[in-house]
Design an enzyme around this catalytic site. Sequence first.
Site, mmCIF file in Angstrom:
data_model
loop_
_atom_site.group_PDB
_atom_site.id
_atom_site.type_symbol
_atom_site.label_atom_id
_atom_site.label_comp_id
_atom_site.label_asym_id
_atom_site.label_seq_id
_atom_site.Cartn_x
_atom_site.Cartn_y
_atom_site.Cartn_z
ATOM 1 N N SER A 44 15.701 -3.127 -27.704
ATOM 2 C CA SER A 44 14.930 -1.899 -27.899
ATOM 3 C C SER A 44 15.471 -1.020 -29.017
ATOM 4 O O SER A 44 14.760 -0.157 -29.525
ATOM 5 C CB SER A 44 14.893 -1.084 -26.597
ATOM 6 O OG SER A 44 16.205 -0.811 -26.140
ATOM 7 N N ASP A 352 15.598 9.221 -24.075
ATOM 8 C CA ASP A 352 15.051 8.986 -22.734
ATOM 9 C C ASP A 352 16.078 8.476 -21.727
ATOM 10 O O ASP A 352 15.714 7.946 -20.687
ATOM 11 C CB ASP A 352 13.889 7.994 -22.824
ATOM 12 C CG ASP A 352 14.301 6.662 -23.443
ATOM 13 O OD1 ASP A 352 15.506 6.488 -23.740
ATOM 14 O OD2 ASP A 352 13.426 5.795 -23.639
ATOM 15 N N HIS A 355 17.652 5.273 -25.015
ATOM 16 C CA HIS A 355 17.483 5.136 -26.460
ATOM 17 C C HIS A 355 17.755 6.441 -27.196
ATOM 18 O O HIS A 355 17.717 7.513 -26.596
ATOM 19 C CB HIS A 355 16.060 4.653 -26.755
ATOM 20 C CG HIS A 355 15.649 3.487 -25.903
ATOM 21 N ND1 HIS A 355 14.843 3.636 -24.787
ATOM 22 C CD2 HIS A 355 15.954 2.182 -25.980
ATOM 23 C CE1 HIS A 355 14.660 2.448 -24.221
ATOM 24 N NE2 HIS A 355 15.336 1.553 -24.920
#
Length: 389
Positions: A44, A352, A355
């Site tokens: 991610s 969040d 990240h």
Amino acid sequence: MLMASLFPILVTTIFAISLFSLTPSLVLARKPCHFPAIFNFGDSNSDTGGLSAAFGQAGPPNGESFFGGPAGRYSDGRLVIDFIAQSLGLPYLSAFLDSVGTNFTHGANFATAGSTIRPQNTTLQQSGFSPISLNVQYYEFHDFLVRSQVVRKRGGVYETLLPKEEDFSNALYTFDIGQNDLTAGYFSNMSTEEVKAYVPDVLNQFQTIIQYIYGQGGRYFWIHNTGPVGCLPYVMERIPVLAGQIDENGCASPFNEVAQFFNLGLKKTVEQLRKDLPLAAITYVDVYSVKYSLISQGRKHGFMQPLRTCCGHGGKYNYNKNLGCGGKISKHGKEVLVGAPCKDPSTYVNWDGVHFTQAANQYIFEHILNGSFSDPPIPLNMACQRKGN
């Protein structure tokens, strides 16, 4: 596994690179590399839409700070890979799995959120880790390499949307993966020693993939190590640690020590790859140090919240694994947003709980751009130069 035939390396490129090693004056006269494409592999930290295309869009408020809405990224805006592409004069990378509005002329992104180097024996729903591990990303790349050239020969629009054959050997191959291999162990109740015990196998699989890509003609590699996972709310909230294991910056030392153990092994792996792959230029980038300095000294750079999550709900870090960024609850028959973003994400490091914010990603990029955190210490636009040449 039998590899497809090696792409020919341009004689002029090899000749030019060899010339650079002759005298110090020629070294100083080196011209910036020209990378016609980027092929990215990762999780991610560099996913520009892979997981969203396969399992559903990363919903709002993701993307709000730059794209004006969801853009396949788990951040309020751009990622480090976006800044890398932009600095090399290339468009943002389209995710390989995204069939909507894609243009692969300047490369492709095989990263997906939740990916690991070593395949997981769980589904995404069970563990949160992607089934698209690094070996699967390689299979996708290999298929793309072969089929893109077949389709490109049809001409027309296909020729304008797919890379040229020679671009694969002149491209920059970027990697940012390994973080999830460490957290996967902890989340399955492994001890620190048990996680460390399987790191060599993880690195061996990483080494194999680099060798495979080299076998397909890849020559220029830009490899990020893994960041300080012990500074991420989703780790600190989920795995108990003793008060004495929290460092002066509020991070969990055991998890960061494992990350550093992984990084030490990764650097040795890169050193071995340089011996095994003599035509490759491999740059090892210490993003761990950049990220930790951002967290420990962030206030000096305008980041007033180094550990607290910008977009979330509840808890010490404004993070709740069951009700994350964008999360809603039903109240009096209506859906109410409780996982709301902060007013100014640019003052936060973490977006969040997992990240980084766009501002933090830009900070990281700006600090790795000039090569001061790289081995060899060369800037991004010189990453086609082999160490020692």
